[in-house]
Design a protein around this motif. Structure first.
Motif, PDB file in Angstrom:
ATOM      1  N   LEU A  69       0.834  -1.195   0.000  1.00 46.27           N
ATOM      2  CA  LEU A  69       0.000   0.000   0.000  1.00 46.27           C
ATOM      3  C   LEU A  69       0.873   1.251   0.000  1.00 46.27           C
ATOM      4  CD1 LEU A  69      -2.695  -1.093   2.604  1.00 46.27           C
ATOM      5  CD2 LEU A  69      -2.604  -1.547   0.138  1.00 46.27           C
ATOM      6  N   ILE A  70       0.452   2.231  -0.786  1.00 40.56           N
ATOM      7  CA  ILE A  70       1.140   3.517  -0.875  1.00 40.56           C
ATOM      8  C   ILE A  70       0.253   4.567  -0.220  1.00 40.56           C
ATOM      9  CG2 ILE A  70       2.156   5.222  -2.428  1.00 40.56           C
ATOM     10  CD1 ILE A  70       2.320   3.019  -4.550  1.00 40.56           C
TER      11      ILE A  70
ATOM     12  N   CYS B  40       4.584   8.448   1.030  1.00 41.45           N
ATOM     13  CA  CYS B  40       4.966   9.543   0.133  1.00 41.45           C
ATOM     14  C   CYS B  40       4.436  10.859   0.707  1.00 41.45           C
ATOM     15  CB  CYS B  40       4.399   9.332  -1.275  1.00 41.45           C
ATOM     16  SG  CYS B  40       5.123   7.926  -2.135  1.00 41.45           S
ATOM     17  N   ALA B  41       5.278  11.876   0.685  1.00 35.65           N
ATOM     18  CA  ALA B  41       4.906  13.161   1.260  1.00 35.65           C
ATOM     19  C   ALA B  41       3.874  13.887   0.418  1.00 35.65           C
ATOM     20  CB  ALA B  41       6.144  14.033   1.444  1.00 35.65           C
ATOM     21  N   THR B  42       3.800  13.578  -0.883  1.00 35.50           N
ATOM     22  CA  THR B  42       2.858  14.272  -1.767  1.00 35.50           C
ATOM     23  C   THR B  42       2.025  13.254  -2.535  1.00 35.50           C
ATOM     24  OG1 THR B  42       4.368  14.340  -3.669  1.00 35.50           O
ATOM     25  CG2 THR B  42       4.507  16.157  -2.063  1.00 35.50           C
TER      26      THR B  42
ATOM     27  N   GLY C  72       3.814  12.290  -5.731  1.00 35.71           N
ATOM     28  CA  GLY C  72       4.824  11.256  -5.528  1.00 35.71           C
ATOM     29  C   GLY C  72       4.211   9.878  -5.422  1.00 35.71           C
ATOM     30  N   ALA C  73       3.069   9.775  -4.737  1.00 39.77           N
ATOM     31  CA  ALA C  73       2.387   8.488  -4.609  1.00 39.77           C
ATOM     32  C   ALA C  73       1.877   7.999  -5.957  1.00 39.77           C
ATOM     33  CB  ALA C  73       1.243   8.611  -3.607  1.00 39.77           C
ATOM     34  N   ILE C  74       1.327   8.922  -6.773  1.00 40.57           N
ATOM     35  CA  ILE C  74       0.844   8.539  -8.094  1.00 40.57           C
ATOM     36  C   ILE C  74       1.993   8.026  -8.954  1.00 40.57           C
ATOM     37  CG2 ILE C  74      -0.146   9.433 -10.239  1.00 40.57           C
ATOM     38  CD1 ILE C  74      -1.798  11.367  -8.507  1.00 40.57           C
TER      39      ILE C  74
ATOM     40  N   ALA D 125       4.868   0.300  -7.785  1.00 40.65           N
ATOM     41  CA  ALA D 125       5.286   0.167  -6.397  1.00 40.65           C
ATOM     42  C   ALA D 125       4.183  -0.355  -5.486  1.00 40.65           C
ATOM     43  CB  ALA D 125       5.791   1.509  -5.870  1.00 40.65           C
ATOM     44  N   GLY D 126       2.924  -0.268  -5.930  1.00 38.87           N
ATOM     45  CA  GLY D 126       1.860  -0.758  -5.065  1.00 38.87           C
ATOM     46  C   GLY D 126       0.510  -0.154  -5.399  1.00 38.87           C
TER      47      GLY D 126
END
Length: 294
Positions: free
Chosen positions: A189-190, A213-215, A218-220, A227-228
């Protein structure tokens, strides 16, 4: 003239959850608005409002008539503006408020097209993720995601978004596709924090994130590269879903959609730069693919 004024008052119900809020938005008393609705109901011989101990709500006929009123009144305004040549008179400084990520994924071309069409307007865009006070902060227009607090602001709906779950096809080919929210405990999970608290229809997931992820951006990016699994609002990932970089997961368990509104002050007395910007945004956003996700 009375019929036209009654339609104007009834149209104030658009974007407001109460008669009091609608009345304030057009600067009339609650009883004045109630009498206007009563005259319309008598003339049309149909009930527009459903009254109960919990308040009032629009009937099906009321919803249909409200949509027609808003459309017809907007057409009258557009005809008058065209006849007077007001479309070339929009000028001055315009301050708008937008949620984060709107600039890149939705609003950048909308703003550019507006500035091309109205060269005498200077626009300042402010990006934040909170509900602003337009009066106190000196803002002219805001685009807001979520249910609106009752206020004197004029609101025009443009679409809806929803929190969605997605992952890349490459990730799913390796790790499999979850069939229910509980299956996510076995996935990478991200999220923006170490702990994940995701609400679904009938289930709340509590798990540990594999990647923090801080943003949102970044998660997208991480999800696109396998990555997940990510959960975010639908509008920043609509292009990735369209081009196949991400796949939507568990749509049957998603939370209800959130409305998106363009809100502004002063209503029909707003300066031309405000009204022209609102009309431009409403037309562009109602057709934007970011708000077409079912």
């Amino acid at each position: 003239m009375e019929r036209y004024r009654d339609m104007q008052l009834f149209a104030a119900l658009a974007g407001h959850s109460s008669l009091a809020g609608a009345a304030r938005s057009v600067q009339v008393s609650g009883p004045t608005l109630v009498r206007a609705v009563a005259r319309l109901e008598a003339r049309l011989r149909v009930r527009l409002l459903e009254r109960s101990t919990r308040g009032v709500s629009l009937t099906d006929a009321g919803n249909a008539y409200l949509a027609d009123c808003v459309r017809l009144l907007a057409a009258v305004d557009a005809a008058e503006a065209s006849a007077k040549g007001l479309h070339v008179q929009a000028q001055g400084n315009l301050r708008v408020f937008l949620p984060f990520l709107f600039s890149r994924y939705v609003m950048a071309p909308v703003l550019a097209n507006y500035l091309d069409r109205y060269p005498e307007v200077s626009l300042a865009a402010h990006y934040h993720d909170y509900y602003p006070n337009l009066h106190e902060e000196g803002l002219d227009v805001a685009i807001l995601v979520g249910e609106l607090p009752d206020s004197s602001l004029i609101a025009r709906a443009v679409g809806q978004v929803r929190p969605i779950l997605c992952a890349s096809p490459g990730y799913l080919a390796i790790h499999g596709e979850p069939q229910c929210p509980a299956d996510l405990k076995q996935h990478r999970l991200i999220a923006s924090a170490d702990q994940v608290h995701w609400d679904f229809q009938g289930y709340q997931l509590k798990a540990r994130a594999r990647l923090g992820c801080a943003t949102v951006q970044g998660a997208i990016n991480a999800a696109v590269h396998g990555a997940g699994v990510i959960r975010c609002l639908s509008y920043p990932v609509h292009e990735h879903l369209q081009n196949g970089q991400l796949r939507r997961l568990l749509p049957g368990f998603e939370q209800p959609p959130l409305p998106v509104h363009v809100v502004y002050r002063q209503g029909r007395n707003a300066p031309m730069r405000v009204r022209s910007f609102v009309d431009h945004c409403v037309a562009a956003l109602r057709e934007h693919p970011a708000f077409q996700l079912a």
